[in-house]
Design a protein around this motif. Structure first.
Motif, PDB file in Angstrom:
ATOM      1  N   PHE A  73       0.812  -1.227   0.000  1.00 17.92           N
ATOM      2  CA  PHE A  73       0.000   0.000   0.000  1.00 17.92           C
ATOM      3  C   PHE A  73       0.845   1.276   0.000  1.00 17.92           C
ATOM      4  CE2 PHE A  73      -2.584  -3.353   1.904  1.00 17.92           C
ATOM      5  CZ  PHE A  73      -3.730  -3.271   1.133  1.00 17.92           C
ATOM      6  N   HIS A  74       2.167   1.104  -0.041  1.00 22.05           N
ATOM      7  CA  HIS A  74       3.078   2.254  -0.153  1.00 22.05           C
ATOM      8  C   HIS A  74       2.842   3.285   0.957  1.00 22.05           C
ATOM      9  CE1 HIS A  74       3.966   0.489  -4.024  1.00 22.05           C
ATOM     10  NE2 HIS A  74       2.698   0.584  -4.359  1.00 22.05           N
ATOM     11  N   LEU A  75       2.667   2.784   2.170  1.00 23.33           N
ATOM     12  CA  LEU A  75       2.474   3.686   3.299  1.00 23.33           C
ATOM     13  C   LEU A  75       3.791   4.348   3.677  1.00 23.33           C
ATOM     14  CD1 LEU A  75       0.043   1.811   5.716  1.00 23.33           C
ATOM     15  CD2 LEU A  75      -0.452   3.687   4.150  1.00 23.33           C
ATOM     16  N   HIS A  76       3.708   5.633   4.006  1.00 20.92           N
ATOM     17  CA  HIS A  76       4.889   6.391   4.373  1.00 20.92           C
ATOM     18  C   HIS A  76       4.717   7.000   5.763  1.00 20.92           C
ATOM     19  CE1 HIS A  76       5.010   6.470  -0.105  1.00 20.92           C
ATOM     20  NE2 HIS A  76       6.293   6.249   0.121  1.00 20.92           N
ATOM     21  N   LYS A  77       5.805   7.495   6.283  1.00 19.04           N
ATOM     22  CA  LYS A  77       5.771   8.186   7.565  1.00 19.04           C
ATOM     23  C   LYS A  77       4.805   9.373   7.486  1.00 19.04           C
ATOM     24  CE  LYS A  77       8.780  10.411  10.978  1.00 19.04           C
ATOM     25  NZ  LYS A  77      10.155  10.803  11.342  1.00 19.04           N
ATOM     26  N   ASN A  78       4.010   9.536   8.549  1.00 18.69           N
ATOM     27  CA  ASN A  78       3.021  10.610   8.701  1.00 18.69           C
ATOM     28  C   ASN A  78       1.744  10.403   7.899  1.00 18.69           C
ATOM     29  OD1 ASN A  78       4.640  12.047  10.544  1.00 18.69           O
ATOM     30  ND2 ASN A  78       5.739  13.046   8.862  1.00 18.69           N
ATOM     31  N   SER A 133       5.113   1.579  13.819  1.00 19.82           N
ATOM     32  CA  SER A 133       6.502   1.276  13.466  1.00 19.82           C
ATOM     33  C   SER A 133       6.858   1.834  12.087  1.00 19.82           C
ATOM     34  CB  SER A 133       6.744  -0.237  13.510  1.00 19.82           C
ATOM     35  OG  SER A 133       6.047  -0.902  12.473  1.00 19.82           O
ATOM     36  N   LEU A 134       5.838   2.084  11.262  1.00 23.51           N
ATOM     37  CA  LEU A 134       6.059   2.707   9.950  1.00 23.51           C
ATOM     38  C   LEU A 134       6.085   4.230  10.050  1.00 23.51           C
ATOM     39  CD1 LEU A 134       3.684   0.529   7.727  1.00 23.51           C
ATOM     40  CD2 LEU A 134       6.174   0.565   7.632  1.00 23.51           C
ATOM     41  N   PRO A 163      12.727  -0.091   9.015  1.00 24.47           N
ATOM     42  CA  PRO A 163      11.742   0.910   9.444  1.00 24.47           C
ATOM     43  C   PRO A 163      12.302   2.316   9.368  1.00 24.47           C
ATOM     44  CG  PRO A 163      12.674  -0.221  11.344  1.00 24.47           C
ATOM     45  CD  PRO A 163      13.187  -0.935  10.124  1.00 24.47           C
ATOM     46  N   PRO A 164      11.451   3.305   9.133  1.00 20.04           N
ATOM     47  CA  PRO A 164      11.910   4.698   9.101  1.00 20.04           C
ATOM     48  C   PRO A 164      12.270   5.157  10.512  1.00 20.04           C
ATOM     49  CG  PRO A 164       9.527   4.613   9.006  1.00 20.04           C
ATOM     50  CD  PRO A 164      10.005   3.194   8.916  1.00 20.04           C
ATOM     51  N   GLU A 165      13.041   6.221  10.595  1.00 18.14           N
ATOM     52  CA  GLU A 165      13.381   6.773  11.908  1.00 18.14           C
ATOM     53  C   GLU A 165      12.175   7.554  12.439  1.00 18.14           C
ATOM     54  OE1 GLU A 165      17.095   9.049  14.127  1.00 18.14           O
ATOM     55  OE2 GLU A 165      16.899   9.121  11.935  1.00 18.14           O
ATOM     56  N   VAL A 166      11.727   7.161  13.627  1.00 20.23           N
ATOM     57  CA  VAL A 166      10.568   7.803  14.243  1.00 20.23           C
ATOM     58  C   VAL A 166      11.015   8.452  15.545  1.00 20.23           C
ATOM     59  CG1 VAL A 166       8.251   7.456  15.185  1.00 20.23           C
ATOM     60  CG2 VAL A 166       9.009   6.104  13.215  1.00 20.23           C
ATOM     61  N   ASP A 213       7.127  12.947  17.107  1.00 21.04           N
ATOM     62  CA  ASP A 213       6.297  12.624  15.942  1.00 21.04           C
ATOM     63  C   ASP A 213       4.900  12.216  16.393  1.00 21.04           C
ATOM     64  OD1 ASP A 213       8.313  13.121  14.124  1.00 21.04           O
ATOM     65  OD2 ASP A 213       8.990  11.041  14.048  1.00 21.04           O
ATOM     66  N   MET A 214       3.940  12.554  15.577  1.00 26.00           N
ATOM     67  CA  MET A 214       2.558  12.183  15.865  1.00 26.00           C
ATOM     68  C   MET A 214       2.405  10.666  15.803  1.00 26.00           C
ATOM     69  SD  MET A 214      -0.255  14.518  15.745  1.00 26.00           S
ATOM     70  CE  MET A 214      -1.164  14.295  14.222  1.00 26.00           C
TER      71      MET A 214
END
Length: 544
Positions: free
Chosen positions: A82-87, A109-110, A176-179, A183-184
């Motif tokens: 689903f190509h989900l991205h941060k935020n 985690s994404l 995983p991206p850096e969170v 961050d919300m």
């Protein structure tokens, strides 16, 4: 937050006469600068557990030891497919299920933002929430899927083979991206007195602080606790129970939220689950406490495993507490106090001594400060003096979505959140809730905004004017009651008015009593004098 070195803090109440601030008497907690999922799994790794997620209906179990792999697989598949991205915002419209904790942790985690909504919400409420948060993707059930518009990344049905397939390893490496903690993490919904739903922005730090505070004081046990949660996971109370129990290595028995009717049958299912799964902690809303003390159903089940009844969302009447203690002498009734804007509980009782104090909501949680402010003078008050409760700490929300004005009205420049509730602390630092300053009606722990119902009533051609007030009810705590000024010669009756509203709102927002009046009392600026109407309603009821 620690008191400054120049202030003296009363070790019994936590109050500083110099600063007029109440300080937490719990141990101060430090937590890592990581994302919520990283924190959850670090706790699980440090304390291996035999606990599981348990579906109370199907009896399906997911061991917590499997959680890291399942969450990683789901997160990886969601990003790949689903190509989900941060935020990206993920809107969730589903009753409770054991898939929800997995989904929350995977999305977080994404770096995605989880935004769960009440499946009983009206179409207009859902439309407003979608407009407010602009989600990229939705997670629904087969029963709720048709209620959402098409979204950029599509819709996933949780009770489908497709979702089950997303839990399987895909073979791709997950990076995983850096969170960050600022961050919300979530947008939860909280009604305001204006009648419009607000989106409460909670960060990873907010969620971690809420869990860390409980972790710091939780007693060591010989076996993991077993918590049965019958409050909805979209509500901040259920949301935090869901994440907290997983993080702290306890078994979480999942049951769908309580329906509008059939409470007797509901008790049968709950007590049956307590007996079958040896439940130690039961998380409920106040109406279920009322049902428990009134119903003889409990006598049919072996409830000896039950140690604690967790209750939140609204106050429990003192008479109900007394009857509960008489009927369930070996069960501690623990009432916390909190808001969506404070990431749930900011005070809660700890141990039998605190929970035995009738009417108390316990002491401030770790890292939390409070003030009791006189609403008229703005002066901070000492113990035993009631005023508006203000809260400061790492659990206070980031703000309201796209509403800087409402955020500034709720949280000042020093980080103090105005709760709108009249409370006081006693000499032992225990919080007591007196009354709400706000006009919100608490029906079965749901918030109902009078202004929304008033606008709806005024849209009827046979109604000249209307006002909605909270009306006391033994089962629900409060019900929405309407005072209505009818058009001269109109034949509209109570049943017709209630049906008109019921067709346009969620079930918990229904008007359940109607009073007729010649005029709605208002002040010079046109504000409804609700206290006058409450007095009128009480007088009318006393004559019935």
């Amino acid at each position: 937050m620690e008191p400054s070195s120049s202030s003296i803090v009363d070790p019994n109440s936590g109050f500083s006469p110099q600063t007029k601030i109440f300080h937490s008497l719990r141990p101060s907690v430090s937590f890592p600068s990581s994302s919520l999922p990283h924190y959850v799994f670090s706790l699980l790794r440090s304390s291996p557990t035999s606990a599981s997620l348990i579906d109370a209906t199907t009896r399906r179990r997911i061991p917590l030891s499997h959680l890291p792999h399942l969450v990683q697989s789901l997160a990886s598949n969601l990003r790949r497919k689903f190509h989900l991205h941060k935020n990206d915002v993920a809107f969730i419209l589903s009753p409770n299920s054991i898939h929800i904790p997995l989904l929350y942790l995977s999305l977080l985690s994404l770096g995605a933002i989880v935004s769960p909504s009440n499946p009983l919400s009206s179409d207009s409420d859902i439309s407003h929430q979608i407009h407010l948060t602009r989600p990229a993707i939705a997670f629904v059930t087969s029963a709720t899927a048709a209620r959402l518009p098409p979204l950029p990344q599509g819709t996933v049905v949780l009770d489908s083979p497709e979702f089950e397939s997303l839990l399987l390893p895909c073979g791709a490496e997950f990076d995983p991206p850096e969170v960050f903690q600022d961050d919300m993490a979530a947008i939860l919904y909280s009604s305001g007195t204006t009648g419009r739903v607000k989106g409460v922005e909670l960060t990873h730090r907010n969620l971690i602080a809420a869990i860390a505070g409980v972790h710091a004081v939780r007693a060591v046990r010989t076996s993991p606790p077993v918590t049965l949660c019958v409050v909805p996971f979209f509500h901040v109370y259920g949301f935090m129970v869901c994440l907290r129990e997983v993080a702290l290595g306890g078994s979480l028995v999942v049951a769908a939220a309580e329906p509008e009717s059939g409470r007797g049958r509901r008790l049968e299912l709950i007590f049956g689950a307590v007996e079958e799964f040896n439940v130690t902690h039961l998380a409920v809303a106040p109406p279920l406490v009322v049902a428990m003390v009134k119903s003889p159903v409990a006598d049919k089940y072996d409830l000896r495993s039950l140690e604690v009844l967790l209750c939140g969302g609204a106050a429990v009447a003192s008479t109900v507490i007394e009857r509960f203690k008489n009927k369930f002498a070996n069960v501690s009734l623990v009432q916390a106090y909190g808001l969506t804007e404070t990431t749930a509980g900011v005070t809660r009782p700890l141990g039998s001594n605190e929970s035995e104090v009738r009417g108390s909501n316990g002491r401030l949680v770790s890292n939390c400060q409070a003030r009791i402010v006189d609403p008229l003078t703005g002066h901070s008050l000492p113990p035993l003096r009631p005023g508006e409760l203000w809260i400061r700490g790492p659990m206070v929300m980031k703000g309201y979505v796209d509403d800087k004005e409402a955020t500034a009205a709720m949280v000042d420049s020093e980080g103090w959140l105005r709760t709108g509730d009249i409370c006081f602390f006693d000499g032992n630092g225990l919080l007591f809730h007196v009354e709400r300053m706000k006009d919100l009606i608490k029906y079965n722990a749901y918030q109902v905004a009078p202004a929304e119902l008033e606008d709806l009533l005024l849209s009827h051609p046979a109604i000249v004017d209307a006002a909605v007030i909270p009306y006391p009810d033994d089962d629900a705590g409060q019900i929405p009651a309407a005072f209505v000024v009818r058009q001269p010669g109109s034949t509209i009756n109570e049943s017709m008015i209630m049906d008109f509203v019921a067709q346009k709102v969620a079930p918990y927002k229904k008007v359940r009593r109607v009073f007729y009046t010649d005029a709605i009392p208002k002040n010079a600026t046109g504000k409804v004098l609700r206290k006058e109407l409450i007095k009128q309603a009480t007088h009318i009821a006393s004559k019935l």
